[in-house]
Motif scaffolding. Structure first.
Motif, PDB file in Angstrom:
ATOM      1  N   ASP A 164      39.114  47.707  34.741  1.00 16.60           N
ATOM      2  CA  ASP A 164      39.752  46.406  34.944  1.00 16.60           C
ATOM      3  C   ASP A 164      40.646  46.036  33.758  1.00 16.60           C
ATOM      4  O   ASP A 164      41.661  45.355  33.936  1.00 16.60           O
ATOM      5  CB  ASP A 164      38.700  45.326  35.168  1.00 16.60           C
ATOM      6  CG  ASP A 164      38.355  45.160  36.651  1.00 16.60           C
ATOM      7  OD1 ASP A 164      39.130  45.651  37.497  1.00 16.60           O
ATOM      8  OD2 ASP A 164      37.321  44.542  36.962  1.00 16.60           O
ATOM      9  N   ALA A 192      46.878  37.365  41.802  1.00 16.63           N
ATOM     10  CA  ALA A 192      46.031  38.095  42.749  1.00 16.63           C
ATOM     11  C   ALA A 192      45.081  39.041  42.020  1.00 16.63           C
ATOM     12  O   ALA A 192      43.880  39.117  42.342  1.00 16.63           O
ATOM     13  CB  ALA A 192      46.889  38.862  43.738  1.00 16.63           C
ATOM     14  N   VAL A 193      45.592  39.763  41.037  1.00 17.14           N
ATOM     15  CA  VAL A 193      44.756  40.705  40.288  1.00 17.14           C
ATOM     16  C   VAL A 193      43.724  39.955  39.456  1.00 17.14           C
ATOM     17  O   VAL A 193      42.567  40.382  39.336  1.00 17.14           O
ATOM     18  CB  VAL A 193      45.623  41.625  39.412  1.00 17.14           C
ATOM     19  CG1 VAL A 193      44.769  42.420  38.432  1.00 17.14           C
ATOM     20  CG2 VAL A 193      46.435  42.569  40.284  1.00 17.14           C
ATOM     21  N   ARG A 195      42.275  37.143  40.195  1.00 20.14           N
ATOM     22  CA  ARG A 195      41.198  36.710  41.088  1.00 20.14           C
ATOM     23  C   ARG A 195      40.270  37.873  41.436  1.00 20.14           C
ATOM     24  O   ARG A 195      39.049  37.704  41.500  1.00 20.14           O
ATOM     25  CB  ARG A 195      41.776  36.096  42.366  1.00 20.14           C
ATOM     26  CG  ARG A 195      42.339  34.704  42.166  1.00 20.14           C
ATOM     27  CD  ARG A 195      41.269  33.707  41.719  1.00 20.14           C
ATOM     28  NE  ARG A 195      40.175  33.605  42.663  1.00 20.14           N
ATOM     29  CZ  ARG A 195      40.156  32.770  43.693  1.00 20.14           C
ATOM     30  NH1 ARG A 195      41.196  31.965  43.906  1.00 20.14           N
ATOM     31  NH2 ARG A 195      39.124  32.723  44.505  1.00 20.14           N
ATOM     32  N   GLU A 196      40.837  39.062  41.646  1.00 19.54           N
ATOM     33  CA  GLU A 196      40.015  40.234  41.933  1.00 19.54           C
ATOM     34  C   GLU A 196      39.086  40.544  40.760  1.00 19.54           C
ATOM     35  O   GLU A 196      37.899  40.835  40.949  1.00 19.54           O
ATOM     36  CB  GLU A 196      40.903  41.442  42.225  1.00 19.54           C
ATOM     37  CG  GLU A 196      41.677  41.358  43.533  1.00 19.54           C
ATOM     38  CD  GLU A 196      42.633  42.518  43.688  1.00 19.54           C
ATOM     39  OE1 GLU A 196      42.563  43.451  42.845  1.00 19.54           O
ATOM     40  OE2 GLU A 196      43.454  42.497  44.622  1.00 19.54           O
ATOM     41  N   GLU A 199      36.221  38.063  40.457  1.00 12.52           N
ATOM     42  CA  GLU A 199      35.129  38.306  41.401  1.00 12.52           C
ATOM     43  C   GLU A 199      34.099  39.247  40.789  1.00 12.52           C
ATOM     44  O   GLU A 199      32.887  38.998  40.842  1.00 12.52           O
ATOM     45  CB  GLU A 199      35.688  38.906  42.694  1.00 12.52           C
ATOM     46  CG  GLU A 199      36.473  37.941  43.560  1.00 12.52           C
ATOM     47  CD  GLU A 199      35.566  37.033  44.372  1.00 12.52           C
ATOM     48  OE1 GLU A 199      34.442  37.461  44.704  1.00 12.52           O
ATOM     49  OE2 GLU A 199      35.981  35.899  44.661  1.00 12.52           O
ATOM     50  N   ARG A 200      34.583  40.326  40.187  1.00 10.21           N
ATOM     51  CA  ARG A 200      33.661  41.295  39.585  1.00 10.21           C
ATOM     52  C   ARG A 200      33.005  40.728  38.327  1.00 10.21           C
ATOM     53  O   ARG A 200      31.816  40.954  38.065  1.00 10.21           O
ATOM     54  CB  ARG A 200      34.414  42.590  39.273  1.00 10.21           C
ATOM     55  CG  ARG A 200      34.817  43.370  40.528  1.00 10.21           C
ATOM     56  CD  ARG A 200      35.457  44.686  40.199  1.00 10.21           C
ATOM     57  NE  ARG A 200      36.842  44.553  39.751  1.00 10.21           N
ATOM     58  CZ  ARG A 200      37.896  44.496  40.557  1.00 10.21           C
ATOM     59  NH1 ARG A 200      37.729  44.525  41.878  1.00 10.21           N
ATOM     60  NH2 ARG A 200      39.122  44.409  40.077  1.00 10.21           N
TER      61      ARG A 200
END
Length: 211
Positions: A164, A192-193, A195-196, A199-200
């Motif tokens: 990441d 967008a990235v 937010r991804e 999440e993790r």
């Protein structure tokens, strides 16, 4: 301490009619993402000490956050720090002391966790700069703001997860390719990235249950 629901909420309230967050209007700028500098943590520590010296016990907490707080991560050469004070809306308690230390109030958003943004300019442009040669973004929140938790969770995850960290570095460099833009444009290209990754990061920190 904010609730888990507040930490997981990424919806930002609209700017109230007739209001503006800008104390100092933004300008189009060239955004540069550079290789990581091992001196960034020490520079951030210098700024943190300056803030604590200025505010004394009024500085409840100062955290180095953002990309410059992650070793090995490409970043804009700007230090981001989160300052926690008891009541950001009571500016007379903390703002004059920070202004005397060389910071300038740039953003005031009482509708969004009472957020304030102060900036310190490089020494070549401002005699009273907190740190010579590198700009500083100082975000001021109250102790109940979920942003304080989110920023630390995001930072800690990027320090931990190589994939990441590399993914975020790539999207940052891509977002900075346009030569002249507002910071909001740059941030939108990363959204967008981010937010991804969040999440993790939030799942790893225990805020989201795994499958």
């Amino acid at each position: 301490m904010p609730t888990t629901a507040e930490i997981l909420d990424f919806d930002e309230p609209p700017v109230p009619a007739g209001a503006s967050p800008w104390v100092v209007p933004p300008k189009a700028t060239v955004i540069s993402v550079v290789d990581p500098d091992p001196e960034w943590p020490q520079l951030a520590s210098t700024v943190s000490n300056l803030i604590i010296d200025a505010l004394d016990v009024r500085a409840l907490r100062v955290e180095h956050v953002g990309s410059t707080s992650v070793p090995g991560l490409a970043a804009k050469p700007v230090l981001d720090l989160d300052l926690t004070v008891a009541d950001p809306s009571d500016e007379r308690v903390w703002l004059p002391r920070l202004e005397a230390a060389g910071f300038v109030l740039t953003v005031r958003e009482p509708w969004w966790h009472e957020h304030r943004l102060l900036q310190g300019a490089p020494a070549s442009n401002r005699a009273a700069a907190p740190v010579p040669g590198i700009p500083v973004n100082l975000h001021v929140f109250g102790p109940d703001s979920p942003e304080l938790v989110k920023h630390v969770v995001f930072r800690n995850w990027l320090r931990h997860d190589t994939a990441d960290r590399e993914r975020y570095a790539t999207v940052k460099r891509q977002a900075a390719q346009q030569p002249a833009q507002r910071m909001s444009d740059y941030n939108a290209r990363k959204a967008a990235v981010i937010r991804e990754i969040y999440e993790r990061a939030l799942a790893a920190a225990g805020f989201i249950e795994g499958d």
